[in-house]
Scaffold this motif. Sequence first.
Motif, short mmCIF file in Angstrom:
data_model
loop_
_atom_site.label_atom_id
_atom_site.label_comp_id
_atom_site.label_asym_id
_atom_site.label_seq_id
_atom_site.Cartn_x
_atom_site.Cartn_y
_atom_site.Cartn_z
N UNK A 99 0.81 -1.22 0.00
CA UNK A 99 0.00 0.00 0.00
C UNK A 99 0.85 1.27 0.00
N UNK A 100 1.90 1.26 0.79
CA UNK A 100 2.80 2.42 0.81
C UNK A 100 3.47 2.65 -0.53
N UNK A 101 3.84 1.57 -1.19
CA UNK A 101 4.47 1.69 -2.51
C UNK A 101 3.50 2.26 -3.53
N UNK A 102 2.27 1.81 -3.49
CA UNK A 102 1.26 2.30 -4.43
C UNK A 102 0.97 3.77 -4.16
N UNK A 103 0.93 4.16 -2.90
CA UNK A 103 0.72 5.57 -2.56
C UNK A 103 1.86 6.43 -3.09
N UNK A 104 3.11 5.94 -2.97
CA UNK A 104 4.25 6.70 -3.50
C UNK A 104 4.13 6.87 -5.01
N UNK A 105 3.73 5.82 -5.71
CA UNK A 105 3.57 5.91 -7.17
C UNK A 105 2.48 6.92 -7.49
N UNK A 106 1.36 6.87 -6.77
CA UNK A 106 0.24 7.78 -7.05
C UNK A 106 0.63 9.23 -6.77
N UNK A 107 1.26 9.50 -5.64
CA UNK A 107 1.68 10.87 -5.32
C UNK A 107 2.71 11.36 -6.33
N UNK A 108 3.63 10.48 -6.71
CA UNK A 108 4.63 10.86 -7.70
C UNK A 108 4.01 11.20 -9.04
N UNK A 109 3.00 10.40 -9.45
CA UNK A 109 2.32 10.68 -10.72
C UNK A 109 1.57 12.00 -10.65
N UNK A 110 0.95 12.29 -9.52
CA UNK A 110 0.25 13.57 -9.37
C UNK A 110 1.23 14.73 -9.47
N UNK A 111 2.37 14.61 -8.78
CA UNK A 111 3.36 15.69 -8.84
C UNK A 111 3.96 15.84 -10.24
N UNK A 112 4.19 14.72 -10.92
CA UNK A 112 4.85 14.79 -12.22
C UNK A 112 3.92 15.23 -13.34
N UNK A 113 2.65 14.81 -13.29
CA UNK A 113 1.78 15.03 -14.45
C UNK A 113 0.62 15.99 -14.20
N UNK A 114 0.16 16.10 -12.96
CA UNK A 114 -1.09 16.84 -12.73
C UNK A 114 -0.89 18.20 -12.06
N UNK A 115 0.30 18.54 -11.66
CA UNK A 115 0.49 19.83 -11.00
C UNK A 115 1.11 20.84 -11.97
N UNK A 116 0.81 22.08 -11.70
CA UNK A 116 1.35 23.16 -12.51
C UNK A 116 2.04 24.19 -11.62
N UNK A 117 2.48 23.74 -10.44
CA UNK A 117 3.13 24.62 -9.49
C UNK A 117 4.59 24.81 -9.86
N UNK A 118 5.11 25.96 -9.51
CA UNK A 118 6.52 26.23 -9.70
C UNK A 118 7.07 26.75 -8.38
N UNK A 119 7.95 25.96 -7.78
CA UNK A 119 8.58 26.36 -6.52
C UNK A 119 10.03 26.71 -6.81
#
Length: 72
Positions: free
Chosen positions: A4-24
Amino acid sequence: MSLGGSIILVAVGAILAFATDWHMKGVNLDLVGWILMIVGLIGVFVFRSVGRRRGVPPNHTTVIEDGPERRY
């Protein structure tokens, strides 16, 4: 790390890589997302390999009788 932790990491990573438009400033969120996805996938593969090893039945206890008073 659990499955479950591994799947959560993949999901959060995909959100950060593909679905965000933030610039820090000083942080590349696309790169952080890819790193999280890679770590999550490594966790999935490690979990699967450990899970296969756990599928082996445990050793059975051997009973040895050597005379009337000795039992193991």
